[in-house]
Design a protein around this motif. Structure first.
Motif, PDB file in Angstrom:
ATOM      1  N   SER A 142       1.071  -1.663   0.121  1.00 26.02           N
ATOM      2  CA  SER A 142      -0.393  -0.196   0.198  1.00 26.02           C
ATOM      3  C   SER A 142       0.755   1.033   0.299  1.00 26.02           C
ATOM      4  O   SER A 142       0.615   2.720   0.329  1.00 26.02           O
ATOM      5  N   HIS A 143       2.338   1.205  -0.882  1.00 23.80           N
ATOM      6  CA  HIS A 143       3.208   2.487  -0.552  1.00 23.80           C
ATOM      7  C   HIS A 143       4.317   2.051  -1.430  1.00 23.80           C
ATOM      8  O   HIS A 143       4.933   0.850  -1.910  1.00 23.80           O
ATOM      9  N   PRO A 144       4.281   3.630  -1.633  1.00 27.46           N
ATOM     10  CA  PRO A 144       5.795   2.739  -2.703  1.00 27.46           C
ATOM     11  C   PRO A 144       7.111   2.542  -1.838  1.00 27.46           C
ATOM     12  O   PRO A 144       7.482   1.929  -0.513  1.00 27.46           O
ATOM     13  N   ILE A 145       8.512   1.681  -2.872  1.00 25.91           N
ATOM     14  CA  ILE A 145       8.916   1.106  -2.140  1.00 25.91           C
ATOM     15  C   ILE A 145      10.216   2.149  -1.002  1.00 25.91           C
ATOM     16  O   ILE A 145      10.286   3.366  -1.546  1.00 25.91           O
ATOM     17  N   PRO A 146       9.814   2.393  -0.284  1.00 21.67           N
ATOM     18  CA  PRO A 146      11.142   3.039   0.893  1.00 21.67           C
ATOM     19  C   PRO A 146      12.429   3.374   0.290  1.00 21.67           C
ATOM     20  O   PRO A 146      12.688   2.889  -0.572  1.00 21.67           O
ATOM     21  N   ASN A 147      13.075   5.126   0.157  1.00 26.37           N
ATOM     22  CA  ASN A 147      14.452   5.186  -0.230  1.00 26.37           C
ATOM     23  C   ASN A 147      14.355   5.343  -2.023  1.00 26.37           C
ATOM     24  O   ASN A 147      15.244   5.401  -2.088  1.00 26.37           O
TER      25      ASN A 147
END
Length: 445
Positions: free
Chosen positions: A306-311
């Motif tokens: 439910s989110h983009p890949i961090p960093n």
């Protein structure tokens, strides 16, 4: 079905569909059959219900994941190089009119346990945190050499014959560090392992130039593009092309037994008691298991998030390459992420893949370095599949078998296989010297 064809194609994977389209355009009489009732074969796209049935049995997916029909999860996810061979093939065959593309947001590399944007030009090299000040200058000089290199103009060679010196020797002349060599070889030139270092440097320079040219087409964050609604549209687009040029399609044909004459040459294909005669057969490895050998396995994880890949700068679509040396492996690991912006998932949802050539029988632990980059996941599926290559001699039996899909998340190796098969079948090469600006109307930036 009791007719004679120039070529019978078995399986509707992307490779088989591209060949079917190219051969039909050439004026050959083509029959295309598949034991399944859907297009795509191993490279098909699944909706959420199909994904759940495949990996979780008969369980119904939880409601919070959204509508099943909003998912298009590619089983062999690969981005296309914007200036690469597949895009040239799409334009050459005019298949672009059946598809819409969108640029991919980011191209990243894993180095020293962190994710970094891949620098692809001399100016990006100067800004990259991957390198120290002096290394940036050396890298910039190397990028300038590559960008200026013209195979037909000896002045740009600076006295170096890239068909004779190895990549390792070329890199030594520019004094680049091992870490810089790592991201250049794997994230720019897209080599899968380190064998390229002892091979002629020309191939690596050409690969780097392709990356930079593809990046320049969009002036964006990556050199890659991807079809809206995923790769499942591609086989069907080439199937339409084949049909326009007289190709015949038959899905849901069980067994599809290849028949041979007394000399061992293919003479037809039998299904449901009927035999279609032919001069040549093109197929994926599953249709002629006696003519292939196993060459390895691919391990992969599929994540719904439910989110983009961090960093990754909140990117909605990215590739991350984890070079073998960074992980202590024999070959690279790949992370692929796409989202609702490419219409492969409902709004707010992201699909991520982690894939690698399997070196163990435990994908959960083997893929952990890539999975750890994803952050929190809603659902996670694991899978392994065998890879095969043909061992027959097509000039003796007229059977042309494709190689299984590798673990990479880009298409260059896939299309190389297709075009070499086309040449083996027809004795001709596909002229891909097309004006890529002609494709602009079919792309969404």
């Amino acid at each position: 079905m009791d007719e004679e064809y120039d070529v019978i194609v078995l399986g509707t994977g992307l490779k088989e569909c591209i060949l079917s389209g190219l051969l039909s355009v050439d004026g050959l009489k083509v029959l295309h059959m598949d034991r399944n009732d859907y297009y795509g074969g191993d490279s098909t796209s699944l909706n959420l219900n199909q994904l759940w049935k495949r990996f979780r049995g008969e369980d119904k997916p939880p409601a919070h994941l959204g509508a099943s029909r909003d998912y298009n999860v590619d089983m062999v996810p690969k981005f296309m190089m914007a200036n690469g061979t597949l895009v040239r093939t799409l334009i050459h065959t005019d298949v672009t009119k059946y598809l819409s593309f969108k640029a991919v947001d980011g191209s990243y590399v894993f180095s020293k346990r962190k994710i970094h944007k891949v620098p692809a030009t001399d100016m990006e090299a100067l800004k990259s945190p991957l390198m120290g000040l002096f290394e940036k200058r050396r890298a910039r000089n190397f990028f300038v050499y590559v960008q200026n290199y013209n195979e037909a103009d000896p002045v740009t060679h600076q006295g170096l014959d890239l068909t004779r010196i190895t990549t390792r020797e070329l890199i030594l002349k520019h004094g680049l560090s091992d870490d810089t060599v790592d991201f250049i070889g794997h994230a720019l030139a897209l080599h899968r392992d380190d064998r390229y270092l002892n091979e002629p440097a020309l191939d690596t320079v050409k690969r780097m130039k392709l990356y930079a040219e593809s990046l320049a087409r969009f002036q964006g964050g990556s050199p890659y593009i991807y079809p809206l609604y995923g790769l499942g549209e591609l086989p069907q687009a080439f199937a339409r092309l084949s049909a326009v040029y007289g190709g015949t399609y038959m899905l849901n044909k069980p067994e599809c037994k290849v028949e041979f004459d007394i000399e061992g040459k293919v003479c037809g294909v039998t299904s449901e008691g009927e035999t279609a005669k032919c001069k040549k057969v093109v197929c994926d490895p599953s249709y002629l298991p006696s003519k292939v050998r196993k060459i390895g396995k691919v391990a992969r994880a599929i994540a719904i998030m439910s989110h983009p890949i961090p960093n990754t700068n909140e990117s909605h679509s990215i590739q991350i390459i984890l070079p073998q040396k960074q992980l202590g492996r024999k070959s690279d690991m790949y992370v692929f992420c796409c989202s609702y912006t490419h219409n492969v998932a409902p709004k707010g949802k992201f699909i991520a893949f982690v894939s690698a050539e399997a070196e163990t029988d435990n994908p959960q632990s083997e893929l952990k370095p890539g999975i750890d980059l994803l952050g929190q996941v809603d659902e996670l599926f694991f899978d392994m599949y065998d890879r095969y290559e043909p061992v027959n001699e097509p000039s003796l039996d007229n059977c042309f078998v494709s190689m299984s899909y590798d673990a990479t998340t880009h298409f260059e190796t896939t299309v190389t296989d297709v075009l070499s098969m086309y040449t083996a079948i027809t004795g001709k090469t596909v002229d891909l010297s097309v004006d890529l600006s002609a494709a602009s109307a079919a792309e969404e930036y």
